[in-house]
Design an enzyme around this catalytic site. Structure first.
Site, PDB file in Angstrom:
ATOM      1  N   ASP A  23       0.860  -1.177   0.000  1.00 36.56           N
ATOM      2  CA  ASP A  23       0.000   0.000   0.000  1.00 36.56           C
ATOM      3  C   ASP A  23       0.901   1.234   0.000  1.00 36.56           C
ATOM      4  O   ASP A  23       1.392   1.647  -1.048  1.00 36.56           O
ATOM      5  CB  ASP A  23      -0.878  -0.118   1.264  1.00 36.56           C
ATOM      6  CG  ASP A  23      -1.946   0.929   1.380  1.00 36.56           C
ATOM      7  OD1 ASP A  23      -2.412   1.425   0.361  1.00 36.56           O
ATOM      8  OD2 ASP A  23      -2.330   1.258   2.518  1.00 36.56           O
ATOM      9  N   VAL A  25      -9.330  -3.524   0.540  1.00 41.73           N
ATOM     10  CA  VAL A  25      -9.822  -4.829   0.097  1.00 41.73           C
ATOM     11  C   VAL A  25      -9.658  -5.906   1.170  1.00 41.73           C
ATOM     12  O   VAL A  25      -8.799  -5.793   2.047  1.00 41.73           O
ATOM     13  CB  VAL A  25      -9.108  -5.292  -1.204  1.00 41.73           C
ATOM     14  CG1 VAL A  25      -9.469  -4.374  -2.367  1.00 41.73           C
ATOM     15  CG2 VAL A  25      -7.600  -5.350  -1.015  1.00 41.73           C
TER      16      VAL A  25
HETATM   17  P1  5GP Z   1       1.856  -0.477   3.826  1.00 39.86           P
HETATM   18  O1  5GP Z   1       2.922  -0.411   4.861  1.00 39.86           O
HETATM   19  O2  5GP Z   1       2.366  -0.805   2.441  1.00 39.86           O
HETATM   20  O3  5GP Z   1       1.040   0.807   3.806  1.00 39.86           O
HETATM   21  O4  5GP Z   1       0.817  -1.549   4.284  1.00 39.86           O
HETATM   22  C1  5GP Z   1       1.046  -2.884   4.154  1.00 39.86           C
HETATM   23  C2  5GP Z   1       0.138  -3.687   5.024  1.00 39.86           C
HETATM   24  O5  5GP Z   1      -1.081  -2.994   5.336  1.00 39.86           O
HETATM   25  C3  5GP Z   1      -0.297  -4.927   4.274  1.00 39.86           C
HETATM   26  O6  5GP Z   1       0.612  -5.989   4.448  1.00 39.86           O
HETATM   27  C4  5GP Z   1      -1.657  -5.197   4.872  1.00 39.86           C
HETATM   28  O7  5GP Z   1      -1.510  -5.932   6.062  1.00 39.86           O
HETATM   29  C5  5GP Z   1      -2.192  -3.822   5.206  1.00 39.86           C
HETATM   30  N1  5GP Z   1      -3.055  -3.308   4.118  1.00 39.86           N
HETATM   31  C6  5GP Z   1      -2.779  -2.313   3.254  1.00 39.86           C
HETATM   32  N2  5GP Z   1      -3.806  -2.122   2.392  1.00 39.86           N
HETATM   33  C7  5GP Z   1      -4.742  -3.037   2.722  1.00 39.86           C
HETATM   34  C8  5GP Z   1      -6.050  -3.365   2.185  1.00 39.86           C
HETATM   35  O8  5GP Z   1      -6.573  -2.789   1.222  1.00 39.86           O
HETATM   36  N3  5GP Z   1      -6.706  -4.383   2.812  1.00 39.86           N
HETATM   37  C9  5GP Z   1      -6.198  -5.064   3.880  1.00 39.86           C
HETATM   38  N4  5GP Z   1      -6.938  -6.037   4.392  1.00 39.86           N
HETATM   39  N5  5GP Z   1      -4.972  -4.793   4.395  1.00 39.86           N
HETATM   40  C10 5GP Z   1      -4.262  -3.789   3.827  1.00 39.86           C
END
Ligand code: 5GP
Length: 173
Positions: free
Chosen positions: A95, A145
């Site tokens: 994300d 999602v």
């Molecule tokens: P980042 O550090 O890249 O912002 O977030 C990564 C983590 O956030 C992912 O491994 C996941 O656990 C959670 N995450 C980010 N976007 C989503 C989403 O759309 N749905 C869900 N269920 N988890 C998300």
């Protein structure tokens, strides 16, 4: 529904072929990031035609349930050393990229022979740090999602497709 069971099956098969080709003569260790990547890594593993080991890490990112802060805590570390090995981090979704950025730096410090990332999903619009993701299942829009391992408050991981969660879903669900 955003991604159907059939689309998931087909794409995971394609990724399996690609990874098998790229790692034919390597010493592959797939590192699954708990808990969201469990279903993906289990399916991907069965599509591989090369020897490979799996190991797991569990991380928690401080922040609200929908946004990560970049401050990451390791809840469970790898069981085995990755020094000199070809590491493939298997993620459910990238994300902002903050969690993966931390994880890559952490694993890089252990001197693997190589380190690459395979993520089932990516939301390029939300990226705050650029990270090279070698294998991507699907690019999705800026939406939250669930399903196929991904949760909201620990619910919905068991769906065998990926679905958008409506904005007004109660945090307790
Ligand atoms: P980042 O550090 O890249 O912002 O977030 C990564 C983590 O956030 C992912 O491994 C996941 O656990 C959670 N995450 C980010 N976007 C989503 C989403 O759309 N749905 C869900 N269920 N988890 C998300």
């Amino acid at each position: 529904m955003l991604i159907s069971t059939e689309q998931l099956e087909q794409r995971v098969g394609e990724l399996g072929l690609e990874i098998s080709r790229d790692y034919a003569d390597k010493d592959l260790v797939m590192v699954g990031v708990l808990r969201g990547a469990v279903i993906f890594i289990a399916d991907l593993l069965r599509q591989l035609e090369v020897p490979c080991e799996i190991d797991f890490m569990a991380v928690s990112s401080y922040g609200s349930s929908r946004d990560s802060s970049g401050v990451v805590r390791i809840l469970k570390d790898l069981d085995d050393s990755i020094t000199g090995r070809d590491v493939l981090i298997v993620e459910d979704i990238v994300d902002s990229g903050l969690t993966l950025n931390y994880l890559m730096r952490n694993l890089q410090a252990r001197d693997p022979a190589s380190i690459e990332v395979c993520s089932l999903l990516t939301k390029p619009e939300r990226r705050r740090v650029e990270i090279p993701i070698r294998y991507v299942g699907f690019e999705i829009p800026n939406t939250f999602v669930v399903g196929y391992g991904l949760d909201y408050g620990q619910h919905y991981r068991n769906l065998d497709y990926v679905a958008e969660l409506p904005d007004d879903t109660e945090p307790s669900l």
